[in-house]
Design a protein around this motif. Structure first.
Motif, PDB file in Angstrom:
ATOM      1  N   SER A  75      75.802  56.238  97.328  1.00  0.00           N
ATOM      2  CA  SER A  75      76.986  57.013  96.953  1.00  0.00           C
ATOM      3  C   SER A  75      77.024  57.428  95.481  1.00  0.00           C
ATOM      4  CB  SER A  75      78.241  56.210  97.285  1.00  0.00           C
ATOM      5  OG  SER A  75      78.227  55.013  96.539  1.00  0.00           O
ATOM      6  N   GLY A  76      76.292  56.728  94.615  1.00  0.00           N
ATOM      7  CA  GLY A  76      76.350  57.051  93.188  1.00  0.00           C
ATOM      8  C   GLY A  76      77.713  56.785  92.600  1.00  0.00           C
ATOM      9  N   LYS A  77      78.346  55.693  93.043  1.00  0.00           N
ATOM     10  CA  LYS A  77      79.705  55.417  92.544  1.00  0.00           C
ATOM     11  C   LYS A  77      79.674  54.884  91.110  1.00  0.00           C
ATOM     12  CE  LYS A  77      80.389  50.708  94.146  1.00  0.00           C
ATOM     13  NZ  LYS A  77      81.253  49.797  94.860  1.00  0.00           N
ATOM     14  N   GLU A  78      80.848  54.925  90.485  1.00  0.00           N
ATOM     15  CA  GLU A  78      80.921  54.495  89.088  1.00  0.00           C
ATOM     16  C   GLU A  78      80.737  52.982  88.978  1.00  0.00           C
ATOM     17  OE1 GLU A  78      83.311  56.547  85.728  1.00  0.00           O
ATOM     18  OE2 GLU A  78      84.562  54.931  86.507  1.00  0.00           O
ATOM     19  N   ILE A  79      79.944  52.570  88.000  1.00  0.00           N
ATOM     20  CA  ILE A  79      79.678  51.140  87.804  1.00  0.00           C
ATOM     21  C   ILE A  79      79.958  50.765  86.349  1.00  0.00           C
ATOM     22  CG2 ILE A  79      77.992  50.673  89.618  1.00  0.00           C
ATOM     23  CD1 ILE A  79      75.989  51.404  87.064  1.00  0.00           C
ATOM     24  N   LYS A  80      80.137  49.464  86.132  1.00  0.00           N
ATOM     25  CA  LYS A  80      80.381  48.978  84.778  1.00  0.00           C
ATOM     26  C   LYS A  80      79.105  48.305  84.282  1.00  0.00           C
ATOM     27  CE  LYS A  80      84.140  46.591  82.453  1.00  0.00           C
ATOM     28  NZ  LYS A  80      85.310  45.740  82.639  1.00  0.00           N
ATOM     29  N   LEU A  81      78.626  48.715  83.124  1.00  0.00           N
ATOM     30  CA  LEU A  81      77.397  48.129  82.588  1.00  0.00           C
ATOM     31  C   LEU A  81      77.700  46.848  81.805  1.00  0.00           C
ATOM     32  CD1 LEU A  81      75.665  51.369  81.258  1.00  0.00           C
ATOM     33  CD2 LEU A  81      75.400  50.279  83.473  1.00  0.00           C
ATOM     34  N   ALA A  82      76.637  46.145  81.447  1.00  0.00           N
ATOM     35  CA  ALA A  82      76.794  44.862  80.750  1.00  0.00           C
ATOM     36  C   ALA A  82      77.616  45.016  79.469  1.00  0.00           C
ATOM     37  CB  ALA A  82      75.420  44.294  80.444  1.00  0.00           C
ATOM     38  N   ASP A  83      77.478  46.174  78.794  1.00  0.00           N
ATOM     39  CA  ASP A  83      78.217  46.364  77.527  1.00  0.00           C
ATOM     40  C   ASP A  83      79.636  46.879  77.745  1.00  0.00           C
ATOM     41  OD1 ASP A  83      77.834  48.964  78.293  1.00  0.00           O
ATOM     42  OD2 ASP A  83      76.665  49.576  76.533  1.00  0.00           O
ATOM     43  N   LYS A  86      80.999  52.577  81.308  1.00  0.00           N
ATOM     44  CA  LYS A  86      80.950  52.955  82.726  1.00  0.00           C
ATOM     45  C   LYS A  86      80.087  54.190  82.915  1.00  0.00           C
ATOM     46  CE  LYS A  86      85.417  51.127  84.121  1.00  0.00           C
ATOM     47  NZ  LYS A  86      86.796  51.455  84.487  1.00  0.00           N
ATOM     48  N   GLU A  87      79.379  54.225  84.014  1.00  0.00           N
ATOM     49  CA  GLU A  87      78.667  55.447  84.388  1.00  0.00           C
ATOM     50  C   GLU A  87      78.360  55.413  85.878  1.00  0.00           C
ATOM     51  OE1 GLU A  87      75.179  55.167  81.823  1.00  0.00           O
ATOM     52  OE2 GLU A  87      73.977  54.739  83.586  1.00  0.00           O
ATOM     53  N   LYS A  88      77.803  56.516  86.362  1.00  0.00           N
ATOM     54  CA  LYS A  88      77.524  56.574  87.807  1.00  0.00           C
ATOM     55  C   LYS A  88      76.187  55.918  88.114  1.00  0.00           C
ATOM     56  CE  LYS A  88      80.418  60.388  89.105  1.00  0.00           C
ATOM     57  NZ  LYS A  88      80.547  61.820  89.214  1.00  0.00           N
ATOM     58  N   HIS A  89      76.157  55.106  89.153  1.00  0.00           N
ATOM     59  CA  HIS A  89      74.905  54.470  89.578  1.00  0.00           C
ATOM     60  C   HIS A  89      73.984  55.535  90.163  1.00  0.00           C
ATOM     61  CE1 HIS A  89      72.136  51.918  91.921  1.00  0.00           C
ATOM     62  NE2 HIS A  89      72.455  50.962  91.062  1.00  0.00           N
ATOM     63  N   LYS A  90      72.701  55.383  89.912  1.00  0.00           N
ATOM     64  CA  LYS A  90      71.725  56.338  90.445  1.00  0.00           C
ATOM     65  C   LYS A  90      71.740  56.312  91.979  1.00  0.00           C
ATOM     66  CE  LYS A  90      66.804  57.274  90.308  1.00  0.00           C
ATOM     67  NZ  LYS A  90      65.519  57.011  89.694  1.00  0.00           N
ATOM     68  N   VAL A  91      71.624  57.478  92.568  1.00  0.00           N
ATOM     69  CA  VAL A  91      71.521  57.553  94.029  1.00  0.00           C
ATOM     70  C   VAL A  91      70.052  57.364  94.404  1.00  0.00           C
ATOM     71  CG1 VAL A  91      71.821  59.032  96.063  1.00  0.00           C
ATOM     72  CG2 VAL A  91      73.493  59.126  94.201  1.00  0.00           C
ATOM     73  N   ILE A  92      69.794  56.476  95.313  1.00  0.00           N
ATOM     74  CA  ILE A  92      68.409  56.152  95.646  1.00  0.00           C
ATOM     75  C   ILE A  92      67.743  57.313  96.390  1.00  0.00           C
ATOM     76  CG2 ILE A  92      68.850  55.037  97.893  1.00  0.00           C
ATOM     77  CD1 ILE A  92      66.837  52.827  96.730  1.00  0.00           C
ATOM     78  N   LYS A  93      66.463  57.533  96.061  1.00  0.00           N
ATOM     79  CA  LYS A  93      65.726  58.616  96.720  1.00  0.00           C
ATOM     80  C   LYS A  93      64.590  58.026  97.535  1.00  0.00           C
ATOM     81  CE  LYS A  93      66.537  62.079  93.227  1.00  0.00           C
ATOM     82  NZ  LYS A  93      66.046  62.318  91.903  1.00  0.00           N
TER      83      LYS A  93
END
Lengths: 115, 205
Positions: A75-83, A86-93
């Motif tokens: 889905s490429g939903k928004e994620i929270k990084l360690a720092d 926030k950004e969108k997770h890569k959609v797997i190909k």
């Protein structure tokens, strides 16, 4: 006798579920490498994202865990990084594209990572 | 004396080539040479360009059934903006000298074709890691110039690119890293047995 039968059934069931979980490990690694998953996720170490182990421990045994993770990768939903950003997770190909079996196999591998 | 005289007046094709023309004027010879040069140069470059097309590359089943199939699903083949990078855009240098050198080296592939070294998918897969490694090394040696013909660190927008890749790209720029250091297997499958040297915990696999 009955006890032994139960044990046998349990052993057979366990071997089946283990087979289901074992997935195709080589294919799972290949897909993860292809998609650069390890740039952000360690197998057992956290990087910008959680380790596969942490994800496995969070989801293992929960109902719909596989579906949840498959959705996460697709889905490429928004994620929270360690720092904290926030950004969108890569959609797997996959090759060929949208091969659900390949993604499911990777998810099964992630869920099978042990400490 | 008599020797040089006999050379000029000798027979044979070499002597004929060396003998001054008594029939054609200098202007006729120069014009013919000039026109011949244009025709030769044009034909040479046209031939070289013809071997740079996608159609030429997938003319053999070795490429068509393997790497081309995978490339068709990649962003370099089909994307939102309709810009396509064909085989030669990534695998053949653009400048004339390096292009010629690459073409000469590629003639070795004819030997591979004749001996059938990658004639089946199984044979191809068995050699994929070696072939891919050769190409990665070639790209690395030229600092991924074929990638940089279109992509540049300076043109990356911090607003339009996601934070994580932007951060990694700017770090790579500082460290002088090359595109191919991280971006392997972007248009084709990664070979079986490949381990990403950048993934520090790859040994945990």
């Amino acid at each position: 006798m009955k006890h032994r039968q139960t044990l046998l059934i349990a052993a057979v069931a366990a071997s089946f579920s283990a087979a289901a979980l074992a997935a195709d490990v080589e294919a799972a690694k290949g897909l993860a490498e292809q998609n650069n998953c390890l740039q952000c996720h360690g197998i057992k170490k956290d990087k910008d994202g959680p380790s596969f182990l942490k994800t496995a421990e969070k989801y293992r045994g929960k109902a719909n865990s596989e579906d949840e993770l498959v959705k996460h990768l697709n889905s490429g939903k928004e994620i929270k990084l360690a720092d904290g950003s926030k950004e969108k997770h890569k959609v797997i190909k996959t090759i060929p594209p949208n091969d659900a079996a390949q993604v499911k196999n990777l998810v099964q591998y992630i869920l099978s990572v042990q400490p | 004396m008599s020797n040089s005289g006999s050379n000029r007046g000798g027979t044979g094709w070499w002597a004929a080539l060396r003998r001054p023309s008594a029939k054609y004027s200098l202007i006729a010879l120069l014009t013919a040479g000039f026109a011949g040069g244009i025709i030769f140069w044009g034909a040479f470059n046209t031939g070289m360009e013809a071997t740079n097309t996608l159609e030429f590359c997938v003319g053999c089943h070795e490429m068509r059934d393997t790497v081309f199939e995978e490339y068709k699903y990649s962003i370099h083949y089909s994307n939102r903006t309709g810009v396509r990078a064909v085989c030669s855009d990534c695998h053949v240098p653009k400048d004339w000298t390096h292009k010629l050198i690459r073409k000469v080296k590629a003639s070795g592939e004819i030997w591979g074709k004749l001996t059938g070294s990658i004639a089946t998918k199984e044979k191809f897969e068995a050699k994929r890691l070696q072939l891919a490694t050769n190409e990665w090394e070639r790209m690395k040696a030229r600092d991924s110039i074929e990638c940089r013909n279109c992509h540049s660190f300076d043109a990356m927008s911090p607003e339009k690119q996601q934070q994580t890749p932007y951060k990694k790209h700017m770090q790579a720029k500082l460290e002088g890293a090359s595109c191919i250091d991280c971006h392997k297997g972007i248009a084709h499958k990664l070979p079986k047995g490949y381990k990403d040297p950048n993934a520090k915990d790859a040994e945990e696999w």
